[in-house]
Design an enzyme around this catalytic site. Sequence first.
Site, short mmCIF file in Angstrom:
data_model
loop_
_atom_site.label_atom_id
_atom_site.label_comp_id
_atom_site.label_asym_id
_atom_site.label_seq_id
_atom_site.Cartn_x
_atom_site.Cartn_y
_atom_site.Cartn_z
N LEU A 48 8.02 6.56 -2.28
CA LEU A 48 6.81 7.56 -2.51
C LEU A 48 6.42 5.77 -1.70
CD1 LEU A 48 4.27 9.09 -2.78
CD2 LEU A 48 3.84 8.65 -4.74
N ASP A 49 5.10 5.71 -0.54
CA ASP A 49 4.85 4.09 -0.22
C ASP A 49 4.44 3.48 -1.20
OD1 ASP A 49 5.77 5.20 2.39
OD2 ASP A 49 3.38 5.71 3.25
N LYS A 50 4.09 2.07 -1.02
CA LYS A 50 3.52 1.11 -2.17
C LYS A 50 2.53 1.69 -2.75
CE LYS A 50 3.07 -3.88 -3.01
NZ LYS A 50 3.54 -4.99 -2.48
#
Length: 209
Positions: A48-50
């Site tokens: 999951l993107d930062k």
Amino acid sequence: MIIFEDSEIVVCIKPKGLLSQEGAPGTQSMVAVLGEKCGCRVYPVHRLDKDVSGVMVYAKTKEAAGVLSKQVADRKMTKSYLAVTDKSDIAPEGTMEDLLFFDKQRNKSFIAKSERRGVKKAVLHYRLIKTVGEKSLYGIKLETGRTHQIRVQFASRKMPLYGDRKYGNKEKGDIGLFSSSLAFRHPKTMEDMIFTAKPKGGIFDIFKE
């Protein structure tokens, strides 16, 4: 943060600002945070993107990690998201299918016109949930899990997600993307499991009843 835990897995709500996997020394990650809370090593099986928050699952054993990773590879783990973008005239429900190329040096994905080395097929299904003013809320189900997939596919249709300056949105605020649901089979019991959550704060608040 933790919404379910047993001897094999831990399911959590990842906050924005934390890496979902281990990063460079000195960077904060969910692997480190959960490892401390659970008192054991945890293994990431998806990303999951930062700057995106939402539901994630981590394995607590190598065996569980292998089973869950295979579910991801076989597209047996179902991931759903909520996304906010400007109002558009695209069909209220449909499928986006593109060829994506991820540039590691620039940490950015691009739409490719033809297949070549490093280019991968990306497919998602979307439906319009609600429009408030000039903003629309979409429900999204991923068929593939490419890097920045939702962000670049919407941006390529002149619908960059709210706050996503990397892909062309100029508005200030957290990225309008949230991992709202995760469905998979328990790696040991093979029981069907589904976990859901609702975003809190930010642009998502305008869609509350």
